[in-house]
Design an enzyme around this catalytic site. Structure first.
Site, PDB file in Angstrom:
ATOM      1  N   THR A  99       0.828  -1.206   0.000  1.00  0.00           N
ATOM      2  CA  THR A  99       0.000   0.000   0.000  1.00  0.00           C
ATOM      3  C   THR A  99       0.863   1.258   0.000  1.00  0.00           C
ATOM      4  OG1 THR A  99      -1.820  -1.093   1.103  1.00  0.00           O
ATOM      5  CG2 THR A  99      -1.614   1.258   1.511  1.00  0.00           C
ATOM      6  N   ARG A 154     -14.039  -7.561  -0.152  1.00  0.00           N
ATOM      7  CA  ARG A 154     -13.282  -7.176   1.055  1.00  0.00           C
ATOM      8  C   ARG A 154     -12.693  -5.766   0.918  1.00  0.00           C
ATOM      9  NH1 ARG A 154      -7.884  -5.396   2.367  1.00  0.00           N
ATOM     10  NH2 ARG A 154      -7.509  -5.947   4.527  1.00  0.00           N
ATOM     11  N   VAL A 155     -12.824  -4.977   1.952  1.00  0.00           N
ATOM     12  CA  VAL A 155     -12.242  -3.637   1.984  1.00  0.00           C
ATOM     13  C   VAL A 155     -11.367  -3.531   3.228  1.00  0.00           C
ATOM     14  CG1 VAL A 155     -12.743  -1.170   2.200  1.00  0.00           C
ATOM     15  CG2 VAL A 155     -14.203  -2.612   0.764  1.00  0.00           C
ATOM     16  N   GLY A 156     -10.188  -2.922   3.090  1.00  0.00           N
ATOM     17  CA  GLY A 156      -9.269  -2.781   4.224  1.00  0.00           C
ATOM     18  C   GLY A 156      -9.395  -1.441   4.912  1.00  0.00           C
ATOM     19  N   GLY A 203      -5.174  -4.754   7.296  1.00  0.00           N
ATOM     20  CA  GLY A 203      -6.262  -3.784   7.358  1.00  0.00           C
ATOM     21  C   GLY A 203      -7.306  -4.052   8.418  1.00  0.00           C
ATOM     22  N   THR A 224      -0.274   1.372   6.848  1.00  0.00           N
ATOM     23  CA  THR A 224      -0.113   0.173   6.019  1.00  0.00           C
ATOM     24  C   THR A 224       0.050  -1.035   6.930  1.00  0.00           C
ATOM     25  OG1 THR A 224       1.317  -1.014   4.470  1.00  0.00           O
ATOM     26  CG2 THR A 224       2.373   0.692   5.802  1.00  0.00           C
ATOM     27  N   GLY A 225      -0.648  -2.113   6.598  1.00  0.00           N
ATOM     28  CA  GLY A 225      -0.565  -3.308   7.445  1.00  0.00           C
ATOM     29  C   GLY A 225      -1.811  -4.148   7.265  1.00  0.00           C
TER      30      GLY A 225
HETATM   31  N1  ASP Z   1      -3.708  -2.017   4.734  1.00  0.00           N
HETATM   32  C1  ASP Z   1      -3.937  -2.618   3.441  1.00  0.00           C
HETATM   33  C2  ASP Z   1      -5.211  -3.393   3.468  1.00  0.00           C
HETATM   34  O1  ASP Z   1      -5.459  -4.096   4.423  1.00  0.00           O
HETATM   35  C3  ASP Z   1      -2.850  -3.528   3.032  1.00  0.00           C
HETATM   36  C4  ASP Z   1      -1.499  -2.896   2.941  1.00  0.00           C
HETATM   37  O2  ASP Z   1      -1.160  -2.070   3.783  1.00  0.00           O
HETATM   38  O3  ASP Z   1      -0.775  -3.241   2.008  1.00  0.00           O
HETATM   39  O4  ASP Z   1      -5.954  -3.333   2.492  1.00  0.00           O
END
Ligand code: ASP
Length: 307
Positions: free
Chosen positions: A174, A202-204, A228, A225-226
């Site tokens: 991300t 699915r939504v993060g 979600g 980022t992580g």
């Molecule tokens: N936070 C993003 C999600 O869960 C994933 C990512 O950080 O790459 O959609």
């Protein structure tokens, strides 16, 4: 004296191992980060707004195929690309977000159009696609979003019937940017393809205001980022803003408490970038690494990947 200004960007956190990275690939990542950083910094330096800076920096990262956003976004379960993005203006608390959109070259620009022209905060799926077309956003056919690396990751994930965090070696690709401009206005933006092989729409956290993205002139601007799901449950970005506002904590202390404490406790791997109203930057992460960079008017400039 001129006000301090600056920005920070990220290209995702995760298990980024030096042993798995060639010098050539590392140079490519650094080039992508540096280009986005300079794009945003130039806007700020010339007196542009933080909203313009975060939008331009994130669009640059979206156009860069190694990150999981725009071109290079991961494949979902049925071989498509459903992207999420958000932007927030800390001076007005205006915000715009899209989730599960396909076809827009730069989801962050669509998110900004949602903020400025839709009368809403979040648009999803086909409706968001329709809005993008109506707003004359740049659209691209499916093959624009194809990258061999993401395709291979998707094939691996399909075989194992796994929902993956961006790839083989557990990386979140991300992208995001936070900025403080010369007028003292804060802004944040985040954009992602989400998780490889994701199903059911699915939504993060990225497009969820207060979870993956938040900006408020009274406190700070944050992009996460992580994993979600855990960032949504922890309302990460807003929690950090509140800790600085209600508890009087410094940005670094608040961000550390959430990333190294609260998130770790529930298994929330990842990190974030943050900048406060005084231009202090924090970039904590609890994973092996995080693609990140920052630059400010006091001369600080960093492009980093590992701890
Ligand atoms: N936070 C993003 C999600 O869960 C994933 C990512 O950080 O790459 O959609």
């Amino acid at each position: 004296m001129e006000r301090k200004f600056g920005l920070a960007i990220h290209g995702g956190a995760g298990t980024i191992l030096k042993s798995l990275m060639s010098d050539e690939l590392q140079a490519q990542y650094e080039e992508g980060l540096e280009a986005a950083l300079n794009t945003g910094y130039t806007i700020l330096e010339q007196g542009g707004t933080s909203v313009d800076a975060v939008e331009a920096a994130v669009a640059s990262l979206e156009d860069f195929p190694l990150f999981n956003a725009g071109k290079g976004a991961v494949f979902n379960h049925i071989g498509g690309h459903e992207m999420d993005a958000a932007i927030m203006d800390g001076s007005t608390l205006a915000a715009g977000a899209v989730c599960g959109i396909s076809g827009a070259k730069n989801p962050v620009i669509v998110a900004r159009a949602v903020m400025e022209h839709s009368g809403h905060v979040m648009l999803a799926g086909e409706g968001a696609d329709e809005f993008a077309v109506q707003q004359k956003m740049e659209m691209r056919p499916d093959d624009y979003f194809f990258t061999q690396q993401r395709y291979d990751q998707w094939q691996d994930a399909l075989k194992e019937d796994k929902v993956q965090l961006d790839h083989t070696d557990k990386k979140f690709g991300t992208v995001g940017c936070v900025a403080l401009d010369k007028a003292g206005n804060l802004a944040a933006a985040t954009s992602t393809g989400g998780l490889t092989n994701k199903k059911f729409g699915r939504v993060g956290d990225s497009p969820v205001i207060g979870a993956g993205t938040y900006a408020n002139n009274d406190t700070c601007a944050i992009s996460c980022t992580g994993v979600g799901e855990l960032f949504i449950r922890s309302v990460v970005a807003h929690d950090i803003s509140c800790l600085t506002e209600y508890k009087g904590m410094s940005l670094a202390a608040a961000a550390d408490l959430v990333v190294m404490g609260k998130l770790v406790k529930i298994g929330g791997e990842g990190g974030l970038i943050a900048i406060d109203k005084d231009g202090t930057i924090a970039m904590p992460f609890n994973s092996e690494g995080m693609y990140r960079a920052c630059r400010d008017s006091s001369g600080r400039k960093e492009v980093l990947i590992y701890k």
